[in-house]
Scaffold this motif. Sequence first.
Motif, PDB file in Angstrom:
ATOM      1  N   ASP A 168       0.859  -1.183   0.000  1.00 14.41           N
ATOM      2  CA  ASP A 168       0.000   0.000   0.000  1.00 14.41           C
ATOM      3  C   ASP A 168       0.895   1.232   0.000  1.00 14.41           C
ATOM      4  O   ASP A 168       0.879   2.036   0.914  1.00 14.41           O
ATOM      5  N   MET A 169       1.692   1.339  -1.026  1.00 20.43           N
ATOM      6  CA  MET A 169       2.653   2.432  -1.127  1.00 20.43           C
ATOM      7  C   MET A 169       1.920   3.760  -1.301  1.00 20.43           C
ATOM      8  O   MET A 169       0.995   3.872  -2.091  1.00 20.43           O
ATOM      9  N   GLY A 170       2.341   4.779  -0.562  1.00 19.63           N
ATOM     10  CA  GLY A 170       1.546   6.001  -0.465  1.00 19.63           C
ATOM     11  C   GLY A 170       1.877   7.094  -1.451  1.00 19.63           C
ATOM     12  O   GLY A 170       2.068   8.241  -1.053  1.00 19.63           O
ATOM     13  N   ILE A 171       1.935   6.793  -2.741  1.00 22.00           N
ATOM     14  CA  ILE A 171       2.192   7.823  -3.758  1.00 22.00           C
ATOM     15  C   ILE A 171       0.917   8.064  -4.549  1.00 22.00           C
ATOM     16  O   ILE A 171       0.340   7.124  -5.110  1.00 22.00           O
ATOM     17  N   ARG A 172       0.479   9.313  -4.620  1.00 21.53           N
ATOM     18  CA  ARG A 172      -0.719   9.644  -5.394  1.00 21.53           C
ATOM     19  C   ARG A 172      -0.487  10.933  -6.190  1.00 21.53           C
ATOM     20  O   ARG A 172       0.134  11.871  -5.700  1.00 21.53           O
ATOM     21  N   PHE A 173      -1.007  10.942  -7.401  1.00 24.92           N
ATOM     22  CA  PHE A 173      -0.976  12.117  -8.266  1.00 24.92           C
ATOM     23  C   PHE A 173      -2.410  12.578  -8.490  1.00 24.92           C
ATOM     24  O   PHE A 173      -3.198  11.861  -9.121  1.00 24.92           O
ATOM     25  N   ALA A 174      -2.769  13.743  -7.970  1.00 28.70           N
ATOM     26  CA  ALA A 174      -4.082  14.331  -8.219  1.00 28.70           C
ATOM     27  C   ALA A 174      -3.911  15.361  -9.333  1.00 28.70           C
ATOM     28  O   ALA A 174      -3.716  16.549  -9.100  1.00 28.70           O
ATOM     29  N   GLY A 175      -3.954  14.859 -10.539  1.00 29.78           N
ATOM     30  CA  GLY A 175      -3.670  15.661 -11.718  1.00 29.78           C
ATOM     31  C   GLY A 175      -2.936  14.809 -12.727  1.00 29.78           C
ATOM     32  O   GLY A 175      -2.516  13.688 -12.425  1.00 29.78           O
ATOM     33  N   VAL A 176      -2.792  15.316 -13.928  1.00 29.47           N
ATOM     34  CA  VAL A 176      -2.097  14.590 -14.993  1.00 29.47           C
ATOM     35  C   VAL A 176      -0.655  15.083 -15.017  1.00 29.47           C
ATOM     36  O   VAL A 176      -0.381  16.205 -15.455  1.00 29.47           O
ATOM     37  N   MET A 221       0.602  14.649  -4.887  1.00 28.47           N
ATOM     38  CA  MET A 221       0.851  15.817  -5.728  1.00 28.47           C
ATOM     39  C   MET A 221      -0.493  16.326  -6.210  1.00 28.47           C
ATOM     40  O   MET A 221      -1.306  15.551  -6.731  1.00 28.47           O
ATOM     41  N   ILE A 222      -0.756  17.622  -6.044  1.00 29.05           N
ATOM     42  CA  ILE A 222      -2.047  18.197  -6.415  1.00 29.05           C
ATOM     43  C   ILE A 222      -1.826  19.317  -7.429  1.00 29.05           C
ATOM     44  O   ILE A 222      -1.157  20.314  -7.128  1.00 29.05           O
ATOM     45  N   ASP A 223      -2.387  19.153  -8.602  1.00 27.54           N
ATOM     46  CA  ASP A 223      -2.329  20.199  -9.632  1.00 27.54           C
ATOM     47  C   ASP A 223      -3.355  21.270  -9.264  1.00 27.54           C
ATOM     48  O   ASP A 223      -4.571  21.052  -9.360  1.00 27.54           O
ATOM     49  N   GLY A 224      -2.864  22.427  -8.842  1.00 29.12           N
ATOM     50  CA  GLY A 224      -3.755  23.486  -8.398  1.00 29.12           C
ATOM     51  C   GLY A 224      -4.752  23.930  -9.447  1.00 29.12           C
ATOM     52  O   GLY A 224      -5.858  24.381  -9.120  1.00 29.12           O
ATOM     53  N   ALA A 225      -4.402  23.800 -10.726  1.00 29.17           N
ATOM     54  CA  ALA A 225      -5.316  24.210 -11.794  1.00 29.17           C
ATOM     55  C   ALA A 225      -6.571  23.349 -11.821  1.00 29.17           C
ATOM     56  O   ALA A 225      -7.643  23.805 -12.243  1.00 29.17           O
ATOM     57  N   LEU A 226      -6.470  22.094 -11.369  1.00 29.57           N
ATOM     58  CA  LEU A 226      -7.614  21.189 -11.360  1.00 29.57           C
ATOM     59  C   LEU A 226      -8.430  21.304 -10.079  1.00 29.57           C
ATOM     60  O   LEU A 226      -9.615  20.946 -10.066  1.00 29.57           O
ATOM     61  N   PHE A 227      -7.805  21.755  -9.018  1.00 28.31           N
ATOM     62  CA  PHE A 227      -8.474  21.816  -7.720  1.00 28.31           C
ATOM     63  C   PHE A 227      -8.447  23.262  -7.210  1.00 28.31           C
ATOM     64  O   PHE A 227      -7.938  23.547  -6.126  1.00 28.31           O
TER      65      PHE A 227
END
Length: 208
Positions: free
Chosen positions: A73-81, A153-159
Motif C-alpha cells: 500500500d505504497m503512499g504515492i498519489r498524483f491528483a492531476g495529470v 501531488m495536487i495540480d492546483g489548476a484542477l483543484f
Amino acid sequence: MLDTELKQQLASYLTRVTQPVELVATLDGSEASGEMRSLLKDIASLSDKVSFVERDVAGVRAPSFSVSRVGTDMGIRFAGVPMGHEFTSLVLALLQAGGHPPKVDAPVIEQIKALEGKFEFEIFISLSCHNCPEVVQSLNLLAVLNPNVRTTMIDGALFQAEVEARQILAVPYVFLNGQEFSQGRISLEEILAKIDTRSGERAAADID
C-alpha cells in the motif's frame, strides 16, 4: 496521450522495473479524467510489469491515481495529470516503486526508513513550475521507502476551489498532516531535518 518518441523513451526506462507496479485511478467525468485514463493506459501498454485499473477509492480526490508496488500500500498519489515538468516525477515514481534503486546515499535511505510517526503530505504544484518536481520527487521517495509516509501531488489548476480555500498564492506549497509545512523549493535533506525528531539520538548512538 504520449507521442511515439516519448513512448519509446519511457519504454526504455521501464525495462529497469523489476517488481510489478499497479496504477489505480479514481476518475470522474471530467476532461482531465479522460487524459489521465489515456496516459495510464499508454504507460501500462509499454511494460508487462505495469498494470492499470480504475477503482473508486473513498476519501481521495478525483481525478487522481496511485502508484504502488503490487502487494503493498505504497503512499504515492498524483491528483492531476503529471505532464510537463512533473512527467519526470511520474517516471521516477514508477521506477522506484518497481524496485529500481534511488540515487541517494545509503545513510539517507536508512534515515528515511527509520522515520517514526504518520506523515500525510500534500504538495500543491503547477505543471509549469520549475521548482515543484524536486519537492514532489523527494516526498515520493519517502513514501517508497517508508510505509508511514503518504504523499499526494495536487495540480492546483484542477483543484482551484481547494487552492482558494487554503489561500495558496505560490507553488510548491506543502502541507503535512493538514498543517502548513513549507513554501517554495526545499531539498530532501531539509525535509528530513524538519521531520526526523530522533536524528540526534541516532547520531549519539552511532558515536557511542
